[in-house]
Design a protein around this motif. Structure first.
Motif, PDB file in Angstrom:
ATOM      1  N   MET A   1       0.842  -1.207   0.000  1.00 50.52           N
ATOM      2  CA  MET A   1       0.000   0.000   0.000  1.00 50.52           C
ATOM      3  C   MET A   1       0.871   1.247   0.000  1.00 50.52           C
ATOM      4  SD  MET A   1      -3.060   1.196   2.473  1.00 50.52           S
ATOM      5  CE  MET A   1      -2.162   1.153   3.999  1.00 50.52           C
ATOM      6  N   SER A   2       0.801   1.972  -1.052  1.00 55.41           N
ATOM      7  CA  SER A   2       1.653   3.140  -1.171  1.00 55.41           C
ATOM      8  C   SER A   2       0.789   4.359  -1.391  1.00 55.41           C
ATOM      9  CB  SER A   2       2.615   2.934  -2.338  1.00 55.41           C
ATOM     10  OG  SER A   2       3.708   3.788  -2.226  1.00 55.41           O
ATOM     11  N   GLY A   3      -0.418   4.340  -0.872  1.00 60.52           N
ATOM     12  CA  GLY A   3      -1.379   5.393  -1.191  1.00 60.52           C
ATOM     13  C   GLY A   3      -1.650   6.352  -0.059  1.00 60.52           C
ATOM     14  N   SER A   4      -0.762   6.456   0.922  1.00 60.01           N
ATOM     15  CA  SER A   4      -1.054   7.260   2.102  1.00 60.01           C
ATOM     16  C   SER A   4      -0.548   8.691   2.001  1.00 60.01           C
ATOM     17  CB  SER A   4      -0.472   6.577   3.342  1.00 60.01           C
ATOM     18  OG  SER A   4      -1.049   5.293   3.498  1.00 60.01           O
ATOM     19  N   THR A   5      -0.084   9.087   0.827  1.00 62.44           N
ATOM     20  CA  THR A   5       0.417  10.438   0.615  1.00 62.44           C
ATOM     21  C   THR A   5      -0.504  11.189  -0.347  1.00 62.44           C
ATOM     22  OG1 THR A   5       2.683   9.750   1.045  1.00 62.44           O
ATOM     23  CG2 THR A   5       2.398  11.775  -0.214  1.00 62.44           C
ATOM     24  N   PHE A   6      -0.755  12.453  -0.032  1.00 61.14           N
ATOM     25  CA  PHE A   6      -1.627  13.299  -0.857  1.00 61.14           C
ATOM     26  C   PHE A   6      -0.971  14.652  -1.069  1.00 61.14           C
ATOM     27  CE2 PHE A   6      -4.980  16.458  -1.398  1.00 61.14           C
ATOM     28  CZ  PHE A   6      -5.781  15.878  -2.358  1.00 61.14           C
ATOM     29  N   GLY A   7      -0.952  15.122  -2.314  1.00 59.39           N
ATOM     30  CA  GLY A   7      -0.435  16.457  -2.606  1.00 59.39           C
ATOM     31  C   GLY A   7       0.931  16.431  -3.265  1.00 59.39           C
ATOM     32  N   THR A   8       1.261  17.531  -3.936  1.00 61.04           N
ATOM     33  CA  THR A   8       2.534  17.630  -4.650  1.00 61.04           C
ATOM     34  C   THR A   8       3.486  18.587  -3.934  1.00 61.04           C
ATOM     35  OG1 THR A   8       1.437  17.191  -6.755  1.00 61.04           O
ATOM     36  CG2 THR A   8       3.594  18.230  -6.863  1.00 61.04           C
ATOM     37  N   ILE A   9       3.025  19.772  -3.620  1.00 59.69           N
ATOM     38  CA  ILE A   9       3.874  20.741  -2.913  1.00 59.69           C
ATOM     39  C   ILE A   9       3.499  20.742  -1.423  1.00 59.69           C
ATOM     40  CG2 ILE A   9       4.518  23.167  -2.700  1.00 59.69           C
ATOM     41  CD1 ILE A   9       5.452  21.969  -5.291  1.00 59.69           C
ATOM     42  N   PHE A  10       2.250  21.002  -1.133  1.00 59.95           N
ATOM     43  CA  PHE A  10       1.732  20.878   0.226  1.00 59.95           C
ATOM     44  C   PHE A  10       1.301  19.418   0.342  1.00 59.95           C
ATOM     45  CE2 PHE A  10      -1.038  21.236   3.835  1.00 59.95           C
ATOM     46  CZ  PHE A  10      -0.671  22.381   4.515  1.00 59.95           C
ATOM     47  N   LYS A  11       2.188  18.590   0.889  1.00 60.40           N
ATOM     48  CA  LYS A  11       2.048  17.131   0.793  1.00 60.40           C
ATOM     49  C   LYS A  11       1.818  16.534   2.176  1.00 60.40           C
ATOM     50  CE  LYS A  11       5.013  15.060  -1.975  1.00 60.40           C
ATOM     51  NZ  LYS A  11       6.260  14.456  -2.513  1.00 60.40           N
ATOM     52  N   ILE A  12       0.812  15.697   2.317  1.00 60.49           N
ATOM     53  CA  ILE A  12       0.576  15.059   3.612  1.00 60.49           C
ATOM     54  C   ILE A  12       0.685  13.548   3.495  1.00 60.49           C
ATOM     55  CG2 ILE A  12      -1.000  16.941   4.255  1.00 60.49           C
ATOM     56  CD1 ILE A  12      -3.254  14.756   4.200  1.00 60.49           C
ATOM     57  N   THR A  13       1.086  12.926   4.583  1.00 59.71           N
ATOM     58  CA  THR A  13       1.137  11.461   4.683  1.00 59.71           C
ATOM     59  C   THR A  13       0.486  11.082   6.007  1.00 59.71           C
ATOM     60  OG1 THR A  13       3.207  11.430   3.440  1.00 59.71           O
ATOM     61  CG2 THR A  13       2.663   9.445   4.694  1.00 59.71           C
ATOM     62  N   THR A  14      -0.580  10.271   5.940  1.00 55.13           N
ATOM     63  CA  THR A  14      -1.258   9.878   7.179  1.00 55.13           C
ATOM     64  C   THR A  14      -0.894   8.454   7.560  1.00 55.13           C
ATOM     65  OG1 THR A  14      -3.272   8.954   6.191  1.00 55.13           O
ATOM     66  CG2 THR A  14      -3.221  11.345   6.532  1.00 55.13           C
ATOM     67  N   TRP A  15      -1.046   8.143   8.843  1.00 58.82           N
ATOM     68  CA  TRP A  15      -0.743   6.794   9.330  1.00 58.82           C
ATOM     69  C   TRP A  15      -1.671   6.507  10.513  1.00 58.82           C
ATOM     70  CZ3 TRP A  15       0.686   6.518  14.447  1.00 58.82           C
ATOM     71  CH2 TRP A  15       1.169   7.705  15.044  1.00 58.82           C
TER      72      TRP A  15
ATOM     73  N   GLY B   1      -1.881   9.735  13.008  1.00 57.87           N
ATOM     74  CA  GLY B   1      -1.151  10.972  12.824  1.00 57.87           C
ATOM     75  C   GLY B   1      -0.956  11.318  11.374  1.00 57.87           C
ATOM     76  N   VAL B   2      -0.244  12.406  11.190  1.00 59.02           N
ATOM     77  CA  VAL B   2      -0.015  12.921   9.844  1.00 59.02           C
ATOM     78  C   VAL B   2       1.300  13.697   9.821  1.00 59.02           C
ATOM     79  CG1 VAL B   2      -1.255  15.106  10.258  1.00 59.02           C
ATOM     80  CG2 VAL B   2      -1.096  14.207   7.935  1.00 59.02           C
ATOM     81  N   ILE B   3       2.005  13.613   8.691  1.00 60.29           N
ATOM     82  CA  ILE B   3       3.154  14.478   8.427  1.00 60.29           C
ATOM     83  C   ILE B   3       2.741  15.460   7.346  1.00 60.29           C
ATOM     84  CG2 ILE B   3       5.598  14.579   7.823  1.00 60.29           C
ATOM     85  CD1 ILE B   3       4.964  12.639  10.065  1.00 60.29           C
ATOM     86  N   ILE B   4       2.937  16.739   7.588  1.00 57.08           N
ATOM     87  CA  ILE B   4       2.713  17.750   6.553  1.00 57.08           C
ATOM     88  C   ILE B   4       4.088  18.197   6.071  1.00 57.08           C
ATOM     89  CG2 ILE B   4       1.696  19.986   5.994  1.00 57.08           C
ATOM     90  CD1 ILE B   4       0.007  19.628   8.612  1.00 57.08           C
ATOM     91  N   ASP B   5       4.371  17.970   4.808  1.00 48.48           N
ATOM     92  CA  ASP B   5       5.658  18.393   4.252  1.00 48.48           C
ATOM     93  C   ASP B   5       5.382  19.408   3.151  1.00 48.48           C
ATOM     94  OD1 ASP B   5       8.428  18.355   4.115  1.00 48.48           O
ATOM     95  OD2 ASP B   5       8.453  16.869   2.526  1.00 48.48           O
ATOM     96  N   GLY B   6       6.020  20.548   3.229  1.00 48.23           N
ATOM     97  CA  GLY B   6       5.839  21.555   2.195  1.00 48.23           C
ATOM     98  C   GLY B   6       4.990  22.732   2.629  1.00 48.23           C
ATOM     99  N   CYS B   7       4.636  22.806   3.909  1.00 47.98           N
ATOM    100  CA  CYS B   7       3.944  24.000   4.392  1.00 47.98           C
ATOM    101  C   CYS B   7       4.961  25.151   4.401  1.00 47.98           C
ATOM    102  CB  CYS B   7       3.388  23.763   5.793  1.00 47.98           C
ATOM    103  SG  CYS B   7       2.468  25.193   6.427  1.00 47.98           S
ATOM    104  N   PRO B   8       4.633  26.286   3.808  1.00 48.79           N
ATOM    105  CA  PRO B   8       5.595  27.397   3.777  1.00 48.79           C
ATOM    106  C   PRO B   8       6.060  27.784   5.180  1.00 48.79           C
ATOM    107  CG  PRO B   8       3.738  27.858   2.325  1.00 48.79           C
ATOM    108  CD  PRO B   8       3.385  26.617   3.097  1.00 48.79           C
TER     109      PRO B   8
ATOM    110  N   MET C   1       9.341  23.341   1.900  1.00 49.04           N
ATOM    111  CA  MET C   1      10.160  22.117   1.801  1.00 49.04           C
ATOM    112  C   MET C   1       9.267  20.924   1.567  1.00 49.04           C
ATOM    113  SD  MET C   1      13.031  20.550   4.293  1.00 49.04           S
ATOM    114  CE  MET C   1      12.024  20.429   5.754  1.00 49.04           C
ATOM    115  N   SER C   2       9.418  20.319   0.440  1.00 47.90           N
ATOM    116  CA  SER C   2       8.565  19.202   0.109  1.00 47.90           C
ATOM    117  C   SER C   2       9.426  18.003  -0.227  1.00 47.90           C
ATOM    118  CB  SER C   2       7.664  19.584  -1.071  1.00 47.90           C
ATOM    119  OG  SER C   2       6.561  18.746  -1.148  1.00 47.90           O
ATOM    120  N   GLY C   3      10.605  17.936   0.353  1.00 42.50           N
ATOM    121  CA  GLY C   3      11.563  16.915  -0.046  1.00 42.50           C
ATOM    122  C   GLY C   3      11.768  15.809   0.968  1.00 42.50           C
ATOM    123  N   SER C   4      10.830  15.608   1.869  1.00 42.00           N
ATOM    124  CA  SER C   4      11.053  14.653   2.955  1.00 42.00           C
ATOM    125  C   SER C   4      10.563  13.249   2.642  1.00 42.00           C
ATOM    126  CB  SER C   4      10.385  15.173   4.234  1.00 42.00           C
ATOM    127  OG  SER C   4      10.959  16.421   4.591  1.00 42.00           O
TER     128      SER C   4
END
Lengths: 368, 368, 368, 368
Positions: free
Chosen positions: A1-15, A24-31, C1-4
């Motif tokens: 299962m590799s579908g837990s990430t959403f978004g290209t720049i403002f990107k989230i991954t839930t678990w 929880g969730v990781i938000i990567d790319g928030c300015p 930062m969207s590189g994680s």
């Protein structure tokens, strides 16, 4: 299962699962530099918290968010924001029986087919608790969008056969009734309907509607990341969604071009406007500056105490009454989840849009 | 604009405008060894070709595909497959006038807002010709899926107010009438309706339905790449789509859990089945082995010759009659586009699913 | 930062700063059914733990991993695996001074330039603690690869001017000396060299070498996801890496085709072999079945107590002696990080490779 | 194979084999409004064209680019730019023999292992002609970067044992000798060396160096999309590259912190500078505003006419002399390919960087 990430720049991954350590969730790319507190996020989580009325599961969860990274002295740092909500009210014993059979309308059978086995406690990853990560991340996206002038109005449009009456629409009603309907009369009727459902161990579906104001024209990336396409994907990724429409939606299929086209005009201030908004604010997959309007249809909660036919894993037909603490209707609690997915989609596409034109790229680098 | 790529493993990238040199697609990630000919692809392109009836644009395009790479001695090599269809019947002069104003219901205004200017000839990238790349790639995906036992049945369910009658459903009718409806009577009624539309320079919307058989259980990646979510995104990326639903769709919002849940049972051969299929073949975002059923609502063709109010780029209100060669209804030609997007989505997720379980991974590498 | 995020199928996302709540990683796409315990992961984390010799920072961290999701009854479920290591030994006071100036060789200045400000405590996101997430995820990837017969041998090849002598190569030495060198004499010489460095408040660079055995031929995706390209990217994403080479690497630039080409031959069992392995196991970006060999060059630890010239944020030139608990050489602790990145790269590409051929796809779906 | 796409915002997808219809590239995500002509691209392609000296293959190809989409009235439209170069000088007969055996140093064996068979004409997808798409796209990226003040200086640093002497470095020499060396004496020596190689049917490797000026500080996305990591990946994806280093590279592994750290200072104008540039312009994966310097090591051309041992597909050991039209050294023609990959990497990361800070996001949307 590799579908837990959403978004290209403002990107989230839930678990996280319903009955594991937490979600929880990781938000990567928030300015970097966005003012953000745990309260900003907690406010949103409180909107989806169970146990707030007789129409939601009596399972009690405080659902307190803990920020693990990415914020320094009250502002985002540009690095990943890790948000966790620990599970506290697990009663796995409730679920021991369902390990042996497949609940109708649930993902028990399909998870088993895909992975060979499943974490059967509380639905595992297909539990409604999975949406906590989305809502927490959506709160951050909405904080960002708020600074850009984007506002959300999301509510329950219908529950079962009961639909709001546009003539009675009152946004201030949404937070006054347990069903989040902007029409006091419809909310009362829907509560009566739900009581009837509950008496027979049954449940109801419904429709959530979302209106987004303040979105500038130009958002959305042709041809596979259109704003409507990304919203459809985002909202359809919420469990129990079976339909999605923008603007007039399915009604547009019955319309003619003459009645469905929105005429442009310049108003007295010389600003380009549309006389109508059948399109729901999107033309060619790109926002046109008017309100974005969309709807999502939710199926009835599949967990019901009424007797149903199903099968065991071991090849036997049997009947079951699903026990546990379930919502007779998921729709009111889904309002904030829909809003979160809308916010995540828009935040991502608004950031992506910044690189669309050479003049803005030049201006960005020459003004540094 | 960075949105021209679709898919993770079976990945396509489309390019081209209505009035440029041509349109095309790169397919990257098609497994090596698939028998494939230009005829396989041409057959699909012929299904979307304009000018085949009085209900589609009289623009004549042969739309002959040329394979530029990725096939050697009749089989795919595993390397990118580049497919091109050159434009041959451009009449840019038809479009010179529309450079100055914004056509209602079109993407003229939004493209200008996003990019600062636009290629105004024939809608540029938002032209229906953009779908040629999708259809060509969809033919390849369908060839792959065919070997895996997956079959598509796609047709027009309604045009304007005319809907097929389930009692008269006849799949063999689909290719016999110019509207691709599986009901001869409905097709006749719809033709009458369209003639009325055309007489007043008007156009009609409609609904396309797709039934996919032979999809094994287990396809779809929770939680953001659910099969239904990916189908919604794929189909909603087609221009003019305003609504999408799976299984009972919006009707599920009015249903109860008891009526909407599909009961499982083992048939006499011991095979797990469902008594009904309200879910449309997907539970928790994963296929359950029954038919996948979905519908897409298309808005009426926005290009109409009837007079409409709109604005010029330069700040003036005016009225227009859109000239050019347009379809009074896009829905019949959209059938193959919907089918293509369904095939692309499934091919990608079926390949992605191969890595879901450690036992199959071990088996793959130990049997080499 | 969207590189994680790293990886396509076996995908990881890391989060956390040196002095926040903790550091962690989400693994999404690990196949279901893999036996996995916290001990499997802890063993790897213990290999990178500081404070194990006089040549690493005296900062004491237990670095105990907690599995938050994705494992049920001892096996992976196919859902995201969330791993957290809480920070316990933060001494932020050590870092208060460095808020005002830019440490030479560090990312202080560049983070400030990118984000406008930075979390200056312990290097924030550019701290070596960021690698904890990689190592924890690498342990899972290596567990998977171990089942497939893939083995890693990683060690320090050189420290400053001291290089191992191939004639004395002894793999069993690696875990016997604090510098992880497979040559007892070189390890002793390097320790002498490091003591000299430490006496002058200085530090040293070095080279890590990794040999991977058991990789089947065929791994790697042309042309932008070649196995060597992905390894280069993976290893170069580790802080302090300044060079990377495969096989003969830079020496190949001085060679001739005749000396550099590896001749193929069939051995007495009829198995295809190579007489030499200048290529390091990769031809055209795809593994050829022989050992994968690569090296990474690490720069000296930039944090040194010797006096250096630098600047303050506020426009002044000054000189500094960087305080804090730092490693005089990072290379021995980097061994497990390099191995982790190698394992993550291979796991991802080996899963991706499963969809490369139509015969294996057909076999997968027909055997279900 | 799903690896033919590179980049996140400025995204390219290449296609085509040596002996198919042609080779090409789609650029998706180039900002709208960039002035661009076929000449801009042709100039770059002419730099990699074969047959320009006795040290490159006598295969004659005009390699004329045709723009198929994405440009309107001399400017990019923001939609995909499709570029094609048709193959004209195929002599497949030259390659009929190599269908039966595996050329040492080539990808023949590994492609067969991965895909089950291969297009053996001219190396198929692993041919040097695959780089045409990269170079054409790199020309567009460089045009964009040029407007932002970014400049590239790329040249051959060494061929076999012959290295340029820094004391004789003269950039104007690069285009004056057939080996693209910035040192006339080294170029003469290298030509002598190559003649010796050619007389014995042998070939040589070499090193390409690239210096990029004008890159603002702040480019690169921690932690897996660091500028150096992305450059390493980009350059290592070029066939025949075996090593990559930034700044001092492998020499840094032998250095100490005191000698390797670059001291910051403010110059008389108050501008932050570095006294040295051992880091090659990148700290913590982010550009620091000084020159970016990197090197790539290329192995010798594997196609040589000297006799070599190898095997047939059918299990026999044999010896071969590879016929065909090959370069005795690929390095001079690789200069423009390295530069293209550098430009593609930087263009993508510079666009991605625009969303890094909330103040710039707010400024972008408030100034519209």
């Amino acid at each position: 299962m590799s579908g837990s990430t959403f978004g290209t720049i403002f990107k989230i991954t839930t678990w996280g699962e319903s009955h594991g350590a937490g979600v929880g969730v990781i938000i990567d790319g928030c300015p970097a530099g966005l003012p953000l507190t745990e309260e900003d996020i907690q406010t949103w989580l409180d909107r989806r918290k169970p146990g707030q009325s007789r129409f939601s599961t009596p399972r009690k969860e405080d659902d307190l968010v803990a920020v693990q990274s990415g914020i320094f002295e009250g502002r985002t740092t540009g690095t990943p924001i890790s948000l966790i909500v620990y599970n506290k009210n697990q009663r796995s014993a409730d679920y021991s029986e369902i390990a042996s059979y497949y609940r109708p309308g649930h993902a028990d059978y399909t998870f088993d087919q895909k992975y060979g086995f499943r974490d059967y406690r509380g639905g595992g990853r297909s539990s409604a608790r999975e949406t906590i990560g989305r809502v927490a991340a959506g709160a951050v996206a909405a904080k960002l969008l708020g600074l850009l002038g984007v506002r959300f109005l999301t509510y329950v449009k219908s529950i079962g056969p009961v639909t709001i009456d546009p003539a009675r629409f009152d946004a201030s009603e949404i937070c006054k009734n347990p069903l989040s309907m902007p029409d006091a009369q419809a909310a009362a009727d829907a509560q009566d309907y739900l009581k009837t459902c509950m008496q027979s161990g049954n449940s109801s579906g419904g429709i959530v509607e979302c209106i987004i104001t303040g979105v500038p024209a130009g958002i959305g990336e042709p041809v596979f990341q259109k704003l409507d396409s990304e919203l459809a994907r985002a909202v359809f990724s919420i469990g129990a969604v079976k339909g999605f429409e923008i603007g007039d939606g399915f009604a547009a299929a019955r319309a003619t071009g003459l009645s469905n086209n929105d005429a442009f005009y310049y108003n007295e201030k010389g600003i380009l406007c549309k006389k109508t908004n059948h399109a729901g604010g999107i033309l060619g997959g790109i926002s046109d500056g008017s309100d974005i309007i969309f709807r999502a249809a939710f199926k009835p909660t599949p967990s019901i105490s009424a007797q149903q036919d199903t099968v065991t894993k071991d090849g036997e037909n049997r009947s079951v009454c699903v026990k546990g603490r379930h919502d007779p209707v998921i729709v009111p609690r889904a309002v904030v989840v829909v809003e979160a997915m809308g916010a995540l989609t828009l935040a991502d596409l608004m950031l992506e849009n910044m690189a669309a034109r050479i003049d803005t790229v030049l201006s960005f680098y020459q003004n540094r």
